[in-house]
Write an enzyme that holds these catalytic residues in place. Structure first.
Site, PDB file in Angstrom:
ATOM      1  N   ASP A   1      13.458  16.804 -15.767  1.00  0.00           N
ATOM      2  CA  ASP A   1      12.431  17.840 -15.899  1.00  0.00           C
ATOM      3  C   ASP A   1      11.720  18.017 -14.561  1.00  0.00           C
ATOM      4  O   ASP A   1      11.992  17.287 -13.606  1.00  0.00           O
ATOM      5  CB  ASP A   1      11.420  17.451 -16.989  1.00  0.00           C
ATOM      6  CG  ASP A   1      10.735  16.119 -16.714  1.00  0.00           C
ATOM      7  OD1 ASP A   1      11.163  15.383 -15.795  1.00  0.00           O
ATOM      8  OD2 ASP A   1       9.765  15.795 -17.409  1.00  0.00           O
TER       9      ASP A   1
ATOM     10  N   ASP B   1       8.413  17.599 -12.291  1.00  0.00           N
ATOM     11  CA  ASP B   1       7.240  16.723 -12.276  1.00  0.00           C
ATOM     12  C   ASP B   1       5.978  17.567 -12.501  1.00  0.00           C
ATOM     13  O   ASP B   1       6.013  18.800 -12.482  1.00  0.00           O
ATOM     14  CB  ASP B   1       7.183  15.953 -10.942  1.00  0.00           C
ATOM     15  CG  ASP B   1       6.289  14.731 -11.030  1.00  0.00           C
ATOM     16  OD1 ASP B   1       6.375  13.985 -12.022  1.00  0.00           O
ATOM     17  OD2 ASP B   1       5.477  14.508 -10.100  1.00  0.00           O
TER      18      ASP B   1
END
Ligand SMILES: [Zn+2]
Length: 261
Positions: free
Chosen positions: A207, A209
């Site tokens: 993903d 940050d």
């Protein structure tokens, strides 16, 4: 039991369909116990050792892993090259979830880890300008290209202590010099280098940050991780049989001599 290649990774990396298990070892090291038993066997005919970095059941958080014992245990088995799949967050827009990064630099922001085998009386300063094995990285790049696995050939990994994630300010700061962020690369990479082993990191982006402010739900992260894991297994199956037995194209095996040790 002996193995040439060591894989330190999550449990999902271990693929019983591709791996012929020959036995398990629980090596004793001067640094204490490794994260778990090591499974030794053959991957496409090549002697390989698997070690779950966080222990089975994921019981060891990143800051509690005994990195020295893990790396030393691999060395004891005869391992010359370590392949290290791990999960990371992205610090840059163009490093997208689902992609794999063949890391070529790291910045160490950990705080409380045992990060060297040389605590004296012998003092050794190894060179770490290019800490990853160029031969292994290029083999993975070639096969990732062929298998159409989305990847980045190079990238900087900032390793933080954890177990908490970054604040927004920290994340923005890391963005200035790194591409991905995780909690396990350091000191594993440097320790492998001190043991003169080749080291490759297969960093799977799960993903963005916290800088990106793209809230993602756990279901999406888990799905991305499962897809990443499939890609890692595909790559391992293709690359491992092609790793040359002799190390002629890298200088990872002479790090200590080069350091005058
Ligand atoms: Zn090497």
């Amino acid at each position: 039991m002996k193995a040439r290649i060591g894989i330190i990774g999550g449990t999902g990396v271990y693929d019983p369909e591709m791996f012929e298990l020959e036995g398990t070892v629980r090596p004793h090291t001067p640094y204490g116990p490794a994260s778990d038993e090591i499974q030794v066997g053959k991957l496409k005919g090549v002697p390989v050792a698997f070690l779950p970095r966080h222990g089975r059941g994921h019981v060891l958080p990143p800051h509690m892993i005994n990195y020295r014992a893990n790396v030393y245990a691999m060395k004891q088995l005869g391992v010359e090259r370590i392949i290290s799949p791990c999960a990371v967050g992205s610090l840059q827009e163009e490093f997208k979830p689902g992609e794999i990064v063949l890391v070529d630099q790291f910045v160490d922001f950990t705080k409380s880890r045992r990060y060297t085998f040389f605590d004296g009386p012998k003092t050794v300063h190894i060179g770490a300008a290019d800490p990853f094995c160029p031969e292994m990285n290029s083999l993975f790049a070639k096969e990732a290209e062929k298998a159409k696995v989305p990847f980045h050939n190079g990238g900087t990994y900032v390793c933080i202590e954890g177990p908490r994630f970054s604040t927004r300010a920290e994340s923005r700061m890391y963005r200035a010099f790194a591409d991905v962020i995780g909690m396990t690369l350091a000191p594993e990479c440097a320790l492998a280098r001190e043991m003169e082993m080749c080291y490759t990191s297969l960093a799977m982006i799960t993903d963005y940050d916290v800088w990106a402010d793209h809230p993602v739900d756990t279901a999406t992260i888990l799905r991305t991780m499962a897809e990443n894991m499939d890609r890692i297994r595909t790559l391992l199956g293709k690359v491992v049989p092609k790793i040359p037995e002799e190390r002629k194209k890298c200088s990872c095996g002479s790090v200590l001599a080069d350091a005058g040790a």
